[in-house]
Design an enzyme around this catalytic site. Structure first.
Site, short mmCIF file in Angstrom:
data_model
loop_
_atom_site.label_atom_id
_atom_site.label_comp_id
_atom_site.label_asym_id
_atom_site.label_seq_id
_atom_site.Cartn_x
_atom_site.Cartn_y
_atom_site.Cartn_z
N ARG A 196 -2.08 -14.85 4.34
CA ARG A 196 -2.90 -14.17 5.35
C ARG A 196 -2.25 -14.27 6.73
NH1 ARG A 196 -6.68 -10.63 3.72
NH2 ARG A 196 -8.00 -11.09 5.48
N THR A 235 -5.50 -7.33 10.34
CA THR A 235 -5.66 -6.05 9.65
C THR A 235 -5.19 -4.88 10.50
OG1 THR A 235 -7.59 -6.98 8.54
CG2 THR A 235 -7.35 -4.61 8.43
N ASN A 266 -1.64 -0.24 7.01
CA ASN A 266 -1.05 -1.49 7.48
C ASN A 266 -0.11 -2.12 6.44
OD1 ASN A 266 -2.89 -2.45 5.64
ND2 ASN A 266 -4.22 -3.44 7.13
N ARG A 277 2.47 -6.86 8.92
CA ARG A 277 1.73 -5.69 9.42
C ARG A 277 2.26 -5.23 10.78
NH1 ARG A 277 -4.17 -7.70 7.29
NH2 ARG A 277 -4.12 -6.65 5.27
N GLU A 296 -9.42 -10.07 -7.86
CA GLU A 296 -8.36 -9.08 -7.69
C GLU A 296 -7.23 -9.27 -8.69
OE1 GLU A 296 -7.31 -9.12 -3.54
OE2 GLU A 296 -9.33 -8.55 -2.93
N TYR A 323 -12.14 -2.67 -3.52
CA TYR A 323 -12.62 -2.91 -2.15
C TYR A 323 -14.14 -2.96 -2.10
CZ TYR A 323 -7.93 -2.15 -0.25
OH TYR A 323 -6.61 -2.26 0.07
N PHE A 330 -15.59 2.98 7.65
CA PHE A 330 -14.15 3.22 7.42
C PHE A 330 -13.79 3.37 5.94
CE2 PHE A 330 -14.63 -1.41 7.41
CZ PHE A 330 -13.93 -1.75 6.25
N LYS A 354 0.83 -1.20 0.00
CA LYS A 354 0.00 0.00 0.00
C LYS A 354 0.87 1.26 0.00
CE LYS A 354 -3.70 -2.46 2.38
NZ LYS A 354 -4.55 -2.50 3.58
N HIS A 358 -1.72 -5.73 1.63
CA HIS A 358 -3.03 -6.35 1.46
C HIS A 358 -2.80 -7.76 0.94
CE1 HIS A 358 -7.08 -7.09 -0.23
NE2 HIS A 358 -6.44 -7.54 -1.30
#
Length: 158
Positions: free
Chosen positions: A89, A95, A119, A109, A133, A53, A61, A13, A122
């Site tokens: 993951r 998250t 964070n 993260r 995606e 998203y 949020f 990100k 993704h």
């Protein structure tokens, strides 16, 4: 037991890009045994962020997330490994960065995130998400704008 090679999508990100963490993160990815098969830098616009998203649109949020993810360059990567989705993951951790620092201190993260939104990374959360995606990043027509950011232009003169 029999393991299955799986594809997953990873994003670094804007906070990770701005803080110069792309190399560190890619290094950890490769040392973890993932094969990097595609990589692309993009600046997302608001519509693209909404598409990416989709499941979060309308949540309290979301406006913050949208503003953040469109604020600078994002690095999209396609990775392949056995059980790539679940493994990734757990590798990135929860998250929320604070929760990650407590519950999974070695996760990406925990190491590189700064708060719930920023964070650093993704990861797709399911086979369905991966398909959607990855198609969006690598198989479909790019709807993204050419890359340009003040941070990037500033760094060019260092």
């Amino acid at each position: 037991g029999l393991t299955m090679a799986e594809r997953t999508l990873v994003l670094i990100k804007p906070d990770g890009v701005q803080r110069g963490l792309v190399g560190h993160i890619v290094d950890r990815i490769e040392r973890k045994g993932y094969t990097l098969v595609a990589l692309q830098l993009r600046t997302l616009d608001a519509a693209t962020a909404q598409e990416h998203y989709g499941e979060h649109v309308g949540k309290p949020f979301f406006p913050n997330l949208q503003k953040f993810i469109t604020s600078d360059v994002v690095v999209g990567m396609e990775l392949v490994a056995d059980s790539a989705i679940d493994k990734w993951r757990s590798f990135i951790g929860p998250t929320n960065t604070q929760k990650a620092k407590t519950d999974a201190p070695e996760s990406l993260r925990a190491l590189f995130g700064t708060d719930g939104t920023m964070n650093a990374v993704h990861g797709s959360d399911s086979v369905g998400s991966v398909k959607r995606e990855l198609g969006f990043w690598f198989d479909g027509d790019s709807k993204s704008k050419p890359m340009k950011t003040t941070a990037q232009i500033g760094r060019a003169h260092v």
